[in-house]
Every structure is written in structure tokens, then in C-alpha cells.
Write an enzyme that holds these catalytic residues in place. Structure first.
Site, PDB file in Angstrom:
ATOM      1  N   ARG A  14       0.840  -1.212   0.000  1.00 24.87           N
ATOM      2  CA  ARG A  14       0.000   0.000   0.000  1.00 24.87           C
ATOM      3  C   ARG A  14       0.869   1.253   0.000  1.00 24.87           C
ATOM      4  O   ARG A  14       2.085   1.193   0.194  1.00 24.87           O
ATOM      5  CB  ARG A  14      -0.852   0.040   1.276  1.00 24.87           C
ATOM      6  CG  ARG A  14      -1.893  -1.017   1.351  1.00 24.87           C
ATOM      7  CD  ARG A  14      -2.742  -0.880   2.589  1.00 24.87           C
ATOM      8  NE  ARG A  14      -2.082  -1.371   3.796  1.00 24.87           N
ATOM      9  CZ  ARG A  14      -1.969  -0.690   4.932  1.00 24.87           C
ATOM     10  NH1 ARG A  14      -2.454   0.531   5.026  1.00 24.87           N
ATOM     11  NH2 ARG A  14      -1.368  -1.227   5.975  1.00 24.87           N
ATOM     12  N   ASP A  62       6.494 -10.553   8.574  1.00 24.71           N
ATOM     13  CA  ASP A  62       6.572  -9.404   9.473  1.00 24.71           C
ATOM     14  C   ASP A  62       8.049  -9.021   9.575  1.00 24.71           C
ATOM     15  O   ASP A  62       8.852  -9.798  10.093  1.00 24.71           O
ATOM     16  CB  ASP A  62       6.005  -9.834  10.837  1.00 24.71           C
ATOM     17  CG  ASP A  62       6.075  -8.728  11.866  1.00 24.71           C
ATOM     18  OD1 ASP A  62       6.728  -7.691  11.615  1.00 24.71           O
ATOM     19  OD2 ASP A  62       5.467  -8.914  12.945  1.00 24.71           O
ATOM     20  N   VAL A  63       8.395  -7.835   9.077  1.00 22.42           N
ATOM     21  CA  VAL A  63       9.818  -7.444   9.079  1.00 22.42           C
ATOM     22  C   VAL A  63      10.410  -7.415  10.491  1.00 22.42           C
ATOM     23  O   VAL A  63      11.619  -7.532  10.665  1.00 22.42           O
ATOM     24  CB  VAL A  63      10.060  -6.065   8.389  1.00 22.42           C
ATOM     25  CG1 VAL A  63       9.766  -6.110   6.904  1.00 22.42           C
ATOM     26  CG2 VAL A  63       9.290  -4.944   9.074  1.00 22.42           C
ATOM     27  N   TYR A 156       8.350   6.783  17.310  1.00 17.32           N
ATOM     28  CA  TYR A 156       8.532   6.886  15.853  1.00 17.32           C
ATOM     29  C   TYR A 156       9.772   7.733  15.528  1.00 17.32           C
ATOM     30  O   TYR A 156      10.564   7.383  14.638  1.00 17.32           O
ATOM     31  CB  TYR A 156       7.267   7.519  15.280  1.00 17.32           C
ATOM     32  CG  TYR A 156       7.148   7.567  13.775  1.00 17.32           C
ATOM     33  CD1 TYR A 156       6.728   6.453  13.047  1.00 17.32           C
ATOM     34  CD2 TYR A 156       7.411   8.752  13.077  1.00 17.32           C
ATOM     35  CE1 TYR A 156       6.576   6.517  11.665  1.00 17.32           C
ATOM     36  CE2 TYR A 156       7.267   8.826  11.699  1.00 17.32           C
ATOM     37  CZ  TYR A 156       6.848   7.707  10.996  1.00 17.32           C
ATOM     38  OH  TYR A 156       6.708   7.781   9.627  1.00 17.32           O
TER      39      TYR A 156
HETATM   40  P1  NAP Z   1       0.870   2.832   4.999  1.00 11.84           P
HETATM   41  O1  NAP Z   1       0.026   3.357   3.890  1.00 11.84           O
HETATM   42  O2  NAP Z   1       0.292   2.712   6.364  1.00 11.84           O
HETATM   43  O3  NAP Z   1       1.457   1.408   4.541  1.00 11.84           O
HETATM   44  C1  NAP Z   1       2.288   0.706   5.417  1.00 11.84           C
HETATM   45  C2  NAP Z   1       2.897  -0.463   4.676  1.00 11.84           C
HETATM   46  O4  NAP Z   1       3.812  -1.118   5.561  1.00 11.84           O
HETATM   47  C3  NAP Z   1       1.870  -1.510   4.279  1.00 11.84           C
HETATM   48  O5  NAP Z   1       2.299  -2.059   3.059  1.00 11.84           O
HETATM   49  C4  NAP Z   1       1.967  -2.540   5.408  1.00 11.84           C
HETATM   50  O6  NAP Z   1       1.594  -3.863   5.005  1.00 11.84           O
HETATM   51  C5  NAP Z   1       3.446  -2.486   5.690  1.00 11.84           C
HETATM   52  N1  NAP Z   1       3.821  -2.945   7.020  1.00 11.84           N
HETATM   53  C6  NAP Z   1       3.491  -2.420   8.221  1.00 11.84           C
HETATM   54  N2  NAP Z   1       4.039  -3.129   9.222  1.00 11.84           N
HETATM   55  C7  NAP Z   1       4.750  -4.132   8.632  1.00 11.84           C
HETATM   56  C8  NAP Z   1       5.529  -5.201   9.120  1.00 11.84           C
HETATM   57  N3  NAP Z   1       5.724  -5.385  10.429  1.00 11.84           N
HETATM   58  N4  NAP Z   1       6.087  -6.065   8.225  1.00 11.84           N
HETATM   59  C9  NAP Z   1       5.906  -5.904   6.898  1.00 11.84           C
HETATM   60  N5  NAP Z   1       5.172  -4.893   6.374  1.00 11.84           N
HETATM   61  C10 NAP Z   1       4.603  -4.033   7.236  1.00 11.84           C
HETATM   62  O7  NAP Z   1       2.190   3.712   5.186  1.00 11.84           O
HETATM   63  P2  NAP Z   1       2.895   4.788   4.220  1.00 11.84           P
HETATM   64  O8  NAP Z   1       2.329   6.118   4.539  1.00 11.84           O
HETATM   65  O9  NAP Z   1       2.906   4.309   2.836  1.00 11.84           O
HETATM   66  O10 NAP Z   1       4.363   4.765   4.838  1.00 11.84           O
HETATM   67  C11 NAP Z   1       5.431   4.059   4.254  1.00 11.84           C
HETATM   68  C12 NAP Z   1       6.719   4.439   4.968  1.00 11.84           C
HETATM   69  O11 NAP Z   1       6.907   5.842   4.863  1.00 11.84           O
HETATM   70  C13 NAP Z   1       6.704   4.125   6.465  1.00 11.84           C
HETATM   71  O12 NAP Z   1       7.984   3.689   6.875  1.00 11.84           O
HETATM   72  C14 NAP Z   1       6.406   5.466   7.099  1.00 11.84           C
HETATM   73  O13 NAP Z   1       6.912   5.562   8.404  1.00 11.84           O
HETATM   74  C15 NAP Z   1       7.100   6.406   6.144  1.00 11.84           C
HETATM   75  N6  NAP Z   1       6.577   7.772   6.172  1.00 11.84           N
HETATM   76  C16 NAP Z   1       5.285   8.026   5.821  1.00 11.84           C
HETATM   77  C17 NAP Z   1       4.830   9.329   5.877  1.00 11.84           C
HETATM   78  C18 NAP Z   1       3.416   9.712   5.493  1.00 11.84           C
HETATM   79  O14 NAP Z   1       3.060  10.888   5.676  1.00 11.84           O
HETATM   80  N7  NAP Z   1       2.608   8.833   4.953  1.00 11.84           N
HETATM   81  C19 NAP Z   1       5.672  10.347   6.317  1.00 11.84           C
HETATM   82  C20 NAP Z   1       6.972  10.041   6.675  1.00 11.84           C
HETATM   83  C21 NAP Z   1       7.414   8.748   6.603  1.00 11.84           C
HETATM   84  P3  NAP Z   1       0.042  -4.367   5.052  1.00 11.84           P
HETATM   85  O15 NAP Z   1      -0.624  -3.737   3.863  1.00 11.84           O
HETATM   86  O16 NAP Z   1       0.139  -5.849   4.938  1.00 11.84           O
HETATM   87  O17 NAP Z   1      -0.531  -3.901   6.346  1.00 11.84           O
END
Ligand code: NAP
Length: 245
Positions: A14, A62-63, A156
């Protein structure tokens, strides 16, 4: 020609991870899409990668679980010795916010274990073949929170700051092997992770007056994964619409 060059994206089902999978497929990589539980979303990403004429494999693990990473990812590597993982994007991450006095041990552990330990667990497996292959790109998805610290996000911020330190150290270990290690630090990006935030209120403090898109982050990841970025390593690159960092 059979594809043997692969990119592994953790949390590729996602959000930012999915956009990165598509970008890397567009750059000519087969894609290994890791996810934790959302099989439907992972399958959708895989289908979209295949539409770009690249092979896609989904790997559920699960990472944060070292044993599972070794069994499932290690198992894939063992049975696919003809394939090389050239690009690793440590993208899996979770938010679980609370002020420290109210934070449970589980909230602390879950966030640290997913981002920081997850990065270690996966990179540890992938780095040796990269070193032997004398080529690689590692991209760690961190956050503005890991640079400036964010109240309500001690867990975080610590996890992402830890990843930044590891990025800088590992970059120096492997630079002579043509492996670059960089971190991308997004601000607010429109995904499931930020769906519960008050976007209307928050955009007021962003100079660009909007949240970023997953595709914008993926474009940066694509550049860092490309051959053109060979001399960029150990860096933390912000993508945040001008938000202070
Ligand atoms: P998201 O839409 O919530 O998606 C999270 C993804 O991580 C999903 O594919 C989920 O898999 C996977 N995931 C979560 N826990 C996991 C685990 N233990 N093992 C394997 N996969 C796992 O998040 P996002 O917004 O795309 O964020 C992606 C990255 O960017 C993250 O590291 C986040 O901290 C970073 N980030 C995001 C933002 C923001 O504003 N969105 C800002 C700064 C940094 P499932 O689909 O199977 O649940």
C-alpha cells in the site's frame, strides 16, 4: 529474456511502498512485494507491476520478526539463486502515537521493531549478496520526525533517527562495492498512515499548502535507485513541501 534483477520493497502492498514498486518496475526491475497482512492490497500491487511487463512476487512476512524474515525471505533467496536483489527499499513502518507518559511498552516496541529492527533484519540478509555482486542500492524510508523529533512520537522519532544513523554508517561500509545507502525523509504524504490526521489544519504549516503524494516520494526513490545516483550515498533527503527540517 528472463528477468533476474529484482527490487525488494518492504511494505510494498500500500501507500508509498506500492508507488515505489511501480516506479522500480518502470525502471526495469522485477519486484518482490513484502507485506504484513493485507494480501488483497499486495496482490493488487503485484498485478499493477505485471501490467508494466515485469515479474512480481508477493512475500508475506513481518519485518519485525527475525525468524520469519530468515525463513521466508531467506527461503526465497535460497530457491531463487539465479535472481539478484539489486535494490532494497526498507519502507515498512507504522505509527502508534502517544505522549511518553501514556505510551505503552507495546507502542514503543511495535514502532521500533517495525522500522528499526525491520531494517536490520532485512538488510542483514540482502547485504552480503550485494557485496559479492559489487552493486546495490539501499533506500531507507525515514521521516521528518526522525530529523527534528515530533511530540507525541517519541517512539517513531527514535525509530527513524536510528535508521538515519544506520544509513550513514552502512553507506561508509559498502561504498567501495558500488552500493549506495540513502534515506528519504518525507513530511506529510497522503496515504492510509495519515488518513486520521486533520489535513485541512495541517496544510497551514506546510509552505506548499498540501500533503505530498506517494508518487512524488516514489520518483525520488526511483532516482536514488538509478545508475545516475551512483555518487550520492549516506544522505538523508527530505521531501516535505518546504516544512522545516
Ligand atoms: P501505509 O500506507 O500505512 O502502509 C504501510 C505499509 O507497511 C503496508 O504495506 C503494510 O503492510 C506495511 N507494514 C506495516 N508493518 C509491517 C511489518 N511489520 N512487516 C511488513 N510490512 C509491514 O504507510 P505509508 O504512509 O505508505 O508509509 C510508508 C513508509 O513511509 C513508512 O515507513 C512510514 O513511516 C514512512 N513515512 C510516511 C509518511 C506519510 O506521511 N505517509 C511520512 C513520513 C514517513 P500491510 O498492507 O500488509 O498492512
Amino acid at each position: 529474456m528472463t528477468q533476474n534483477k529484482y527490487a525488494l520493497v518492504t511494505g510494498g502492498s500500500r501507500g508509498i511502498g506500492r508507488a515505489v514498486c511501480l516506479k522500480l518496475a518502470g525502471l526495469g526491475y522485477g519486484v518482490i512485494i513484502n507485506y504484513k497482512g493485507n494480501k488483497d492490497a499486495a496482490d493488487e500491487t503485484a498485478e499493477a507491476v505485471r501490467m508494466l511487463n515485469q515479474p512480481a512476487e508477493t512475500l508475506c512476512f513481518d519485518v519485525a520478526d527475525r525468524t520469519e524474515v530468515k525463513e521466508i525471505l531467506g527461503g526465497w533467496m535460497e530457491t531463487n539463486k539465479d535472481k539478484v536483489i539489486e535494490v532494497l527499499v526498507n519502507n515498512a513502518g507504522v505509527r502508534n502515537d502517544a505522549l511518553l507518559p501514556m505510551m505503552s511498552d507495546e507502542q514503543w516496541d511495535n514502532v521500533i521493531n517495525t522500522s528499526l529492527q525491520g531494517m536490520y533484519n532485512v538488510s542483514k540478509l540482502v547485504i552480503t549478496p550485494m557485496v559479492l555482486n559489487r552493486y546495490g542500492r539501499i533506500i531507507n524510508m525515514v521521516s521528518l520526525s526522525g530529523i527534528k523529533g515530533m511530540p507525541g512520537q517519541v517512539n517513531y522519532s527514535a525509530a527513524k533517527a536510528g535508521m538515519i544513523g544506520a544509513t550513514k554508517a552502512l553507506a561508509q561500509e559498502v561504498a567501495r562495492r558500488n552500493i549506495t545507502v540513502n534515506a528519504i525523509a518525507p513530511g506529510f504524504i497522503k496515504t492510509d498512515m495519515t488518513a486520521d490526521l486533520d489535513e485541512k489544519e495541517l496544510v497551514n504549516m506546510i509552505p506548499a499548502k498540501r500533503f505530498g503524494t506517494a508518487e512524488e516520494v516514489a520518483d525520488l526513490a526511483g532516482y536514488l535507485a538509478s545508475k545516475s545516483a551512483a555518487y550520492i550515498t549516506g544522505q538523508v533527503i527530505s521531501i516535505n513541501g518546504g516544512l522545516y527540517s
